[in-house]
Design a protein around this motif. Structure first.
Motif, PDB file in Angstrom:
ATOM      1  N   VAL A  52       0.865  -1.181   0.000  1.00 55.93           N
ATOM      2  CA  VAL A  52       0.000   0.000   0.000  1.00 55.93           C
ATOM      3  C   VAL A  52       0.901   1.229   0.000  1.00 55.93           C
ATOM      4  CG1 VAL A  52      -1.872   1.182   1.220  1.00 55.93           C
ATOM      5  CG2 VAL A  52      -1.659  -1.309   1.381  1.00 55.93           C
ATOM      6  N   VAL A  53       0.781   2.075  -1.020  1.00 58.90           N
ATOM      7  CA  VAL A  53       1.685   3.208  -1.181  1.00 58.90           C
ATOM      8  C   VAL A  53       0.887   4.510  -1.260  1.00 58.90           C
ATOM      9  CG1 VAL A  53       3.521   4.223  -2.592  1.00 58.90           C
ATOM     10  CG2 VAL A  53       3.311   1.734  -2.433  1.00 58.90           C
ATOM     11  N   GLY A  54       1.245   5.462  -0.397  1.00 60.89           N
ATOM     12  CA  GLY A  54       0.558   6.757  -0.431  1.00 60.89           C
ATOM     13  C   GLY A  54       1.498   7.933  -0.344  1.00 60.89           C
ATOM     14  N   TYR A  55       2.793   7.653  -0.142  1.00 62.45           N
ATOM     15  CA  TYR A  55       3.772   8.725  -0.020  1.00 62.45           C
ATOM     16  C   TYR A  55       5.172   8.181  -0.313  1.00 62.45           C
ATOM     17  CZ  TYR A  55       3.930   6.419   4.537  1.00 62.45           C
ATOM     18  OH  TYR A  55       3.982   5.472   5.530  1.00 62.45           O
ATOM     19  N   GLU A  56       6.093   9.089  -0.565  1.00 62.19           N
ATOM     20  CA  GLU A  56       7.502   8.749  -0.742  1.00 62.19           C
ATOM     21  C   GLU A  56       8.309   9.437   0.344  1.00 62.19           C
ATOM     22  OE1 GLU A  56       8.533  10.094  -4.636  1.00 62.19           O
ATOM     23  OE2 GLU A  56       7.757   8.294  -5.647  1.00 62.19           O
ATOM     24  N   ARG A  57       9.276   8.739   0.892  1.00 61.44           N
ATOM     25  CA  ARG A  57      10.142   9.347   1.899  1.00 61.44           C
ATOM     26  C   ARG A  57      11.316  10.034   1.199  1.00 61.44           C
ATOM     27  NH1 ARG A  57      10.110   9.270   7.167  1.00 61.44           N
ATOM     28  NH2 ARG A  57       8.630   7.527   7.312  1.00 61.44           N
ATOM     29  N   ILE A  66       1.922  11.199  -2.674  1.00 62.89           N
ATOM     30  CA  ILE A  66       1.856  10.814  -4.084  1.00 62.89           C
ATOM     31  C   ILE A  66       0.521  10.114  -4.332  1.00 62.89           C
ATOM     32  CG2 ILE A  66       4.358  10.571  -4.346  1.00 62.89           C
ATOM     33  CD1 ILE A  66       3.969   7.529  -4.124  1.00 62.89           C
ATOM     34  N   PRO A  67       0.061  10.048  -5.584  1.00 63.67           N
ATOM     35  CA  PRO A  67      -1.170   9.304  -5.877  1.00 63.67           C
ATOM     36  C   PRO A  67      -1.064   7.870  -5.353  1.00 63.67           C
ATOM     37  CG  PRO A  67      -0.530  10.598  -7.782  1.00 63.67           C
ATOM     38  CD  PRO A  67       0.603  10.698  -6.799  1.00 63.67           C
ATOM     39  N   GLY A  68      -2.120   7.388  -4.719  1.00 63.81           N
ATOM     40  CA  GLY A  68      -2.083   6.081  -4.081  1.00 63.81           C
ATOM     41  C   GLY A  68      -1.957   4.925  -5.048  1.00 63.81           C
ATOM     42  N   LYS A  69      -1.241   3.908  -4.611  1.00 61.45           N
ATOM     43  CA  LYS A  69      -1.088   2.684  -5.386  1.00 61.45           C
ATOM     44  C   LYS A  69      -1.298   1.480  -4.459  1.00 61.45           C
ATOM     45  CE  LYS A  69       0.008   3.995  -9.603  1.00 61.45           C
ATOM     46  NZ  LYS A  69      -0.836   3.586 -10.773  1.00 61.45           N
ATOM     47  N   LEU A  70      -1.953   0.460  -4.981  1.00 60.71           N
ATOM     48  CA  LEU A  70      -2.142  -0.798  -4.271  1.00 60.71           C
ATOM     49  C   LEU A  70      -1.629  -1.911  -5.170  1.00 60.71           C
ATOM     50  CD1 LEU A  70      -3.321  -2.594  -2.005  1.00 60.71           C
ATOM     51  CD2 LEU A  70      -5.543  -2.456  -3.168  1.00 60.71           C
ATOM     52  N   TYR A  71      -0.778  -2.747  -4.610  1.00 59.88           N
ATOM     53  CA  TYR A  71      -0.179  -3.824  -5.395  1.00 59.88           C
ATOM     54  C   TYR A  71      -0.537  -5.180  -4.797  1.00 59.88           C
ATOM     55  CZ  TYR A  71       2.720  -0.089  -7.353  1.00 59.88           C
ATOM     56  OH  TYR A  71       3.160   1.064  -7.965  1.00 59.88           O
ATOM     57  N   TYR A  72      -0.937  -6.116  -5.648  1.00 59.13           N
ATOM     58  CA  TYR A  72      -1.141  -7.509  -5.258  1.00 59.13           C
ATOM     59  C   TYR A  72      -0.026  -8.330  -5.890  1.00 59.13           C
ATOM     60  CZ  TYR A  72      -6.010  -6.473  -3.837  1.00 59.13           C
ATOM     61  OH  TYR A  72      -7.148  -5.980  -3.223  1.00 59.13           O
ATOM     62  N   ARG A  73       0.849  -8.879  -5.072  1.00 62.72           N
ATOM     63  CA  ARG A  73       1.969  -9.682  -5.560  1.00 62.72           C
ATOM     64  C   ARG A  73       2.770  -8.925  -6.619  1.00 62.72           C
ATOM     65  NH1 ARG A  73       3.143 -13.988  -2.197  1.00 62.72           N
ATOM     66  NH2 ARG A  73       1.241 -15.080  -1.575  1.00 62.72           N
ATOM     67  N   GLY A  74       2.926  -7.610  -6.395  1.00 60.98           N
ATOM     68  CA  GLY A  74       3.723  -6.787  -7.287  1.00 60.98           C
ATOM     69  C   GLY A  74       2.972  -6.243  -8.486  1.00 60.98           C
ATOM     70  N   ILE A  75       1.704  -6.612  -8.654  1.00 63.50           N
ATOM     71  CA  ILE A  75       0.908  -6.140  -9.790  1.00 63.50           C
ATOM     72  C   ILE A  75       0.020  -4.988  -9.343  1.00 63.50           C
ATOM     73  CG2 ILE A  75      -0.891  -6.750 -11.454  1.00 63.50           C
ATOM     74  CD1 ILE A  75       0.172  -9.611 -11.410  1.00 63.50           C
ATOM     75  N   ASP A  76       0.082  -3.890 -10.059  1.00 63.36           N
ATOM     76  CA  ASP A  76      -0.754  -2.729  -9.780  1.00 63.36           C
ATOM     77  C   ASP A  76      -2.220  -3.139  -9.904  1.00 63.36           C
ATOM     78  OD1 ASP A  76      -2.221  -0.314  -9.913  1.00 63.36           O
ATOM     79  OD2 ASP A  76      -0.510   0.757 -10.748  1.00 63.36           O
ATOM     80  N   VAL A  77      -3.013  -2.911  -8.864  1.00 67.70           N
ATOM     81  CA  VAL A  77      -4.416  -3.325  -8.870  1.00 67.70           C
ATOM     82  C   VAL A  77      -5.201  -2.623  -9.968  1.00 67.70           C
ATOM     83  CG1 VAL A  77      -6.574  -3.199  -7.546  1.00 67.70           C
ATOM     84  CG2 VAL A  77      -4.526  -4.096  -6.480  1.00 67.70           C
ATOM     85  N   GLU A  78      -4.828  -1.387 -10.288  1.00 66.23           N
ATOM     86  CA  GLU A  78      -5.510  -0.702 -11.392  1.00 66.23           C
ATOM     87  C   GLU A  78      -5.279  -1.434 -12.706  1.00 66.23           C
ATOM     88  OE1 GLU A  78      -5.604   3.911 -10.812  1.00 66.23           O
ATOM     89  OE2 GLU A  78      -3.754   3.194  -9.914  1.00 66.23           O
ATOM     90  N   SER A 332      -4.804  10.180  -3.253  1.00 67.77           N
ATOM     91  CA  SER A 332      -5.914   9.383  -3.771  1.00 67.77           C
ATOM     92  C   SER A 332      -5.835   7.950  -3.257  1.00 67.77           C
ATOM     93  CB  SER A 332      -5.899   9.374  -5.306  1.00 67.77           C
ATOM     94  OG  SER A 332      -4.687   8.798  -5.795  1.00 67.77           O
ATOM     95  N   ASP A 333      -7.004   7.322  -3.151  1.00 65.59           N
ATOM     96  CA  ASP A 333      -7.131   5.904  -2.834  1.00 65.59           C
ATOM     97  C   ASP A 333      -7.503   5.214  -4.141  1.00 65.59           C
ATOM     98  OD1 ASP A 333      -8.063   3.361  -2.189  1.00 65.59           O
ATOM     99  OD2 ASP A 333      -9.110   4.001  -0.375  1.00 65.59           O
ATOM    100  N   PRO A 334      -6.613   4.397  -4.708  1.00 64.78           N
ATOM    101  CA  PRO A 334      -6.893   3.790  -6.025  1.00 64.78           C
ATOM    102  C   PRO A 334      -8.155   2.945  -6.029  1.00 64.78           C
ATOM    103  CG  PRO A 334      -5.062   2.654  -4.935  1.00 64.78           C
ATOM    104  CD  PRO A 334      -5.342   3.893  -4.133  1.00 64.78           C
ATOM    105  N   ARG A 335      -8.486   2.355  -4.899  1.00 62.39           N
ATOM    106  CA  ARG A 335      -9.687   1.525  -4.818  1.00 62.39           C
ATOM    107  C   ARG A 335     -10.945   2.375  -4.998  1.00 62.39           C
ATOM    108  NH1 ARG A 335      -8.952  -0.615   1.061  1.00 62.39           N
ATOM    109  NH2 ARG A 335      -8.718   1.651   1.247  1.00 62.39           N
TER     110      ARG A 335
END
Length: 452
Positions: A52-57, A66-78, A332-335
């Motif tokens: 679950v990604v919502g920011y960069e350090r 940053i725009p939100g990203k959700l990954y399942y086993r490395g695959i972008d859910v979008e 953003s929440d990609p879901r």
């Protein structure tokens, strides 16, 4: 002393005995809620299941939204969702296979896996009779009790070998829709005096369609209803290892307890209103707004209401705008974005376009009003979360609020089992055991005759 007096004596002490000075947490470097000072999560483990990604350090240690990203086993859910939609097919079974195995299924894999889920979905007679006998108004509680009882039907319930873990995982993924649908029918009959309908799943239906069939009956749902429920299940299937219910499953699993006990812990966590029940709160808030805002297009009137909510003067007076804000997502929440795409189509089919436009305006104004109220800058950006539209979606396809959170569990059982399998198959696994520092001063034992 009578029973009430005993309870009063014990409860009166709680305010004193449970109180800990908040400054002590900072002084001793305690990460309250396992959150850092910048509100990022404390790194408590590693996973290969999801991210679950919502920011960069940044190099200076600060967080950049940053725009939100959700990954399942490395695959972008979008990409996963849009790829499935491009083929005009359903995708929850494919998502379950991906999360359990770590790779996308071939066409043959997917057909066999989907068939296995459908064949495993029916409840045996004993389990059915048990659910029929259970009383209660909360289906999450009935779900937890039913899962614990599945232990008794398992020939090797305590076996934690990979083959058996996969077998148990598939059984739970398949059984959840049947348990939830039957539990609702019992609740509907027992609490509302309605007819009791027991419908058995079809082997040629998807998980999403079988659930709608068992809940509503034949001919009572559309193709779009099935597609958007399938999408919701995909989007709720996992959310990394740090969300409260998945972490509960991993903590419990680290003791090497049985699968059913670990999953019951996850259900108990998800049942909490600060975790899985937010979409019900969103629906309640929107219903209150529809009733109290005369002009659904009036920005000033909407802003005024939202400000009242934040000031604890409207709706449930908690000061929360439900559906806005997330622990990780910022811009953003990609879901939410993916669900909104199809929710617009659903609103058109159901004749609820005015309501949908109202929700869009509340979404826009809610974020702005919240930021202005909190005097937050660009670095403290917030967004709507998936709960904002999921309640509307479930309501529009004719599902009752009693199953909103159970649907969340019906999807998240995939992530729970995937994380449990990972937790139990680390090469150097160990029980999860964080430290708590006692800050209660020592005291001497006082003889009974000297106590006051």
């Amino acid at each position: 002393m009578d029973n009430k007096q005993v309870i009063k004596v014990l409860s009166d002490s709680i305010a004193v005995t449970s109180n800990i000075d908040k400054d002590l947490f900072t002084k001793m470097g305690v990460k309250r809620g396992l959150r850092n000072e910048d509100h990022s999560g404390v790194l408590a483990g590693l996973t290969r299941v999801g991210d679950v990604v919502g920011y960069e350090r940044q190099e200076d240690g600060t967080l950049k939204p940053i725009p939100g990203k959700l990954y399942y086993r490395g695959i972008d859910v979008e990409e996963l969702v849009h790829g499935i939609q491009a083929d005009n097919r359903l995708g929850f079974e494919e998502t379950a296979f991906l999360l359990l195995s770590g790779k996308l299924p071939t066409k043959e894999n997917l057909q066999a896996f989907s068939s296995l889920l459908a064949q495993t979905m029916p409840l045996n007679h004993t389990a059915t009779m048990n659910i029929l006998s259970l009383k209660g108004k909360n289906i999450m509680n009935i779900l937890a009790r039913s899962v614990l009882e599945l232990y008794t039907y398992d020939q090797d319930p305590d076996d934690i070998t990979p083959d058996n873990l996969i077998h148990q995982s598939i059984n739970l993924i398949a059984k959840f829709p049947s348990i939830i649908a039957l539990a609702y029918q019992v609740l509907r009959h027992d609490q509302q005096g309605r007819s009791l309908h027991i419908r058995h799943p079809h082997e040629d239906f998807s998980v999403a369609e079988n659930f709608l069939y068992m809940m509503k009956g034949p001919g009572k749902y559309t193709e779009l209803d099935v597609r958007i429920l399938d999408l919701a299940l995909i989007l709720h299937a996992d959310h990394g290892g740090g969300n409260n219910s998945t972490f509960s499953v991993r903590v419990t699993s680290s003791t090497e307890t049985d699968t059913y006990s670990a999953i019951a812990a996850g259900i108990g966590s998800l049942k909490g209103p600060l975790h899985g029940g937010a979409n019900v709160k969103v629906n309640g808030m929107l219903a209150d707004m529809k009733k109290n805002i005369k002009d659904w297009n009036d920005v000033e009137e909407i802003d005024a209401y939202l400000t009242k909510v934040l000031n604890k003067e409207a709706y449930d007076r908690t000061g929360l705008i439900y559906g806005i804000g997330h622990a990780v997502y910022t811009i953003s929440d990609p879901r939410a974005g993916l669900l909104k795409e199809m929710a617009r189509e659903l609103a058109k089919e159901k004749g609820r376009e005015d309501e949908f436009r109202f929700m869009e305006l509340i979404e826009e104004r809610g974020v702005e009003v919240f930021l202005n109220y909190k005097k937050a800058g660009a670095k403290q950006r917030t967004c709507i979360n998936v709960d904002y539209y999921s309640g509307f979606v479930y309501d529009a396809i004719g599902l009752p609020e009693e199953v909103f959170t159970p649907i969340f569990a019906m999807a998240r059982i995939v992530g729970w089992t995937a994380h449990r399998i990972e937790e139990l198959n680390f090469s150097s696994k160990r029980i999860i055991r964080p430290a708590y520092k006692n800050v209660r001063p020592l005291q001497e034992f006082v003889p009974m005759k000297d106590r006051k």
